[in-house]
Motif scaffolding. Sequence first.
Motif, short mmCIF file in Angstrom:
data_model
loop_
_atom_site.label_atom_id
_atom_site.label_comp_id
_atom_site.label_asym_id
_atom_site.label_seq_id
_atom_site.Cartn_x
_atom_site.Cartn_y
_atom_site.Cartn_z
N GLU A 57 -15.55 -15.93 47.39
CA GLU A 57 -14.14 -15.54 47.57
C GLU A 57 -13.60 -15.92 48.94
N LYS A 58 -14.49 -15.99 49.94
CA LYS A 58 -14.06 -16.31 51.30
C LYS A 58 -13.64 -17.77 51.46
N GLY A 59 -14.07 -18.62 50.51
CA GLY A 59 -13.75 -20.03 50.62
C GLY A 59 -12.89 -20.58 49.49
N ILE A 60 -12.60 -19.75 48.47
CA ILE A 60 -11.82 -20.19 47.32
C ILE A 60 -10.44 -19.54 47.38
N TYR A 61 -9.41 -20.36 47.38
CA TYR A 61 -8.05 -19.84 47.53
C TYR A 61 -7.61 -19.02 46.32
N ASP A 62 -7.89 -19.53 45.12
CA ASP A 62 -7.48 -18.85 43.89
C ASP A 62 -8.66 -18.07 43.32
N HIS A 63 -8.70 -16.76 43.58
CA HIS A 63 -9.82 -15.94 43.14
C HIS A 63 -9.89 -15.81 41.63
N ASN A 64 -8.82 -16.12 40.92
CA ASN A 64 -8.83 -16.07 39.46
C ASN A 64 -9.74 -17.14 38.85
N LYS A 65 -10.08 -18.13 39.66
CA LYS A 65 -10.98 -19.18 39.17
C LYS A 65 -12.44 -18.71 39.12
N LEU A 66 -12.76 -17.63 39.81
CA LEU A 66 -14.14 -17.17 39.94
C LEU A 66 -14.52 -16.22 38.80
N ILE A 67 -15.67 -16.48 38.20
CA ILE A 67 -16.17 -15.64 37.12
C ILE A 67 -17.70 -15.57 37.24
N THR A 68 -18.27 -14.40 36.98
CA THR A 68 -19.72 -14.24 37.04
C THR A 68 -20.34 -14.41 35.66
N ILE A 69 -21.30 -15.33 35.57
CA ILE A 69 -22.09 -15.48 34.34
C ILE A 69 -23.55 -15.61 34.77
N TYR A 70 -24.34 -14.59 34.46
CA TYR A 70 -25.77 -14.64 34.79
C TYR A 70 -26.46 -15.72 33.97
N HIS A 71 -27.39 -16.44 34.59
CA HIS A 71 -28.05 -17.53 33.89
C HIS A 71 -29.03 -17.04 32.83
N GLY A 72 -29.89 -16.11 33.19
CA GLY A 72 -30.84 -15.60 32.22
C GLY A 72 -31.96 -16.57 31.90
N THR A 73 -32.75 -16.21 30.92
CA THR A 73 -33.91 -17.02 30.54
C THR A 73 -33.94 -17.22 29.04
N ASN A 74 -34.57 -18.29 28.62
CA ASN A 74 -34.63 -18.65 27.20
C ASN A 74 -35.83 -17.96 26.55
N LEU A 75 -35.56 -16.97 25.72
CA LEU A 75 -36.63 -16.20 25.10
C LEU A 75 -37.39 -16.98 24.03
N LYS A 76 -36.81 -18.10 23.58
CA LYS A 76 -37.41 -18.84 22.47
C LYS A 76 -38.37 -19.94 22.93
N THR A 77 -38.41 -20.21 24.22
CA THR A 77 -39.23 -21.34 24.70
C THR A 77 -40.39 -20.89 25.58
N LYS A 78 -40.69 -19.60 25.58
CA LYS A 78 -41.72 -19.09 26.47
C LYS A 78 -43.12 -19.50 26.03
N SER A 79 -43.96 -19.75 27.01
CA SER A 79 -45.35 -20.12 26.74
C SER A 79 -46.22 -19.70 27.92
N SER A 80 -47.46 -19.42 27.64
CA SER A 80 -48.42 -19.14 28.71
C SER A 80 -49.54 -20.19 28.70
N GLU A 81 -49.30 -21.30 28.00
CA GLU A 81 -50.29 -22.38 27.95
C GLU A 81 -50.28 -23.16 29.26
N THR A 82 -51.44 -23.33 29.85
CA THR A 82 -51.58 -24.10 31.08
C THR A 82 -52.78 -25.04 30.97
N THR A 83 -52.77 -26.07 31.78
CA THR A 83 -53.86 -27.05 31.74
C THR A 83 -55.12 -26.53 32.42
N PHE A 84 -55.00 -25.44 33.17
CA PHE A 84 -56.16 -24.83 33.81
C PHE A 84 -55.85 -23.36 34.10
#
Length: 369
Positions: free
Chosen positions: A148-175
């Motif tokens: 907000e300190k650097g954007i003149y039009d505060h109406n342009k700002l919106i919060t969207i959390y990125h989150g994580t993809n629950l469908k692509t999780k894996s614990s497989e590792t090469t070691f």
Amino acid sequence: MHILHLSAVYNWGGGENHIENLCSELSTTNPEVKNTIFCVHDAPFHKRLIGSDLYFITAALAIKIDPRYIFKLGHVCKKEKIDLIHIHDPNALQLAIITDKLYNLPPFIFSKKTSFPIKQRKKTLYKYNYPKIKKILCVSEETKKVAEKGIYDHNKLITIYHGTNLKTKSSETTFQLRDKYNISKDKKIIGNIANHIRAKHLDTWIDIVDNLVNKEKRYDFFFIQIGTFTERTEALIHRMKELNLENHIQFLGYTPNASNFIPQFDISMITSQSEGIPQFIYESMYHKIPVISTDVGGIPEAIEHKINGLLSPKHDPMSLANHVKHLADDQELQKTFVDTSYEKLNQNFTTHTMAKQTLEVYKNNIQDV
């Protein structure tokens, strides 16, 4: 609707993970929306996309302002009939603005993924307030507040959390970490995933190990750090050796599918001095690994102190070290933290929610054109 996702970074990090998750989620939930990723040729993101089903185009970017990237971007926007450009990093924004002067590009959406303040310089303010930017998607409320300190039009700002993809999780590792680095079962693995950049302040990481091992003679911990090496790495490794910590720390460097190693951690620890919300936190919440972190940026929006994790001020290795000792010795507290975090993740921090909210922004701003 055809969205072009613009990336101009050379390393793989949370921002690229966000693009991948967003495009994958939209391809499943809204196949009528075409998503094209435009990224740097031969960079880790390009190499990762080769093995995916996502549509992408690459361009050379040998210098910060590379004409080849600019000309190809302009050509692609015309040829592919792009409706909206989603810009994912500051360098890509600068390149898009230059290209717009030559090709009159479609409108922009910009994602602000860190809590770095916008510098009060004429050129920087011009870039972030460029008229074609219709919305600025902030990764956290704290990021929005800082922006907000650097954007003149505060109406342009919106919060969207990125989150994580629950469908692509894996614990497989090469070691297995314990096998490869001969870590005995009686030692707790304290893990971190972060590229070696200023924001992650891995000097604090070294200080924590120094405090626990050299000052308190605690030899029941082993510290694993995963992330792309940079010009800062040599100094970190030099400090590690100077403090005789080689038998207590392992730097893995860039590791494909790094988050798959999280289930092998006993505690996830973040030492950042600046953040949006690191993907590492979401991944740890999913894999039910308790989190200790600095309280910078949007992190307290995901991890609440003593509710689902432990927080300390930035640059305070002694406090973080005390948290490590306390949490490692309290199995009941660990269970409370991970159960609370898992529920919070599913309610607030998934790619499904993120994609749904982002698509709404796309629709509204294409209609406004």
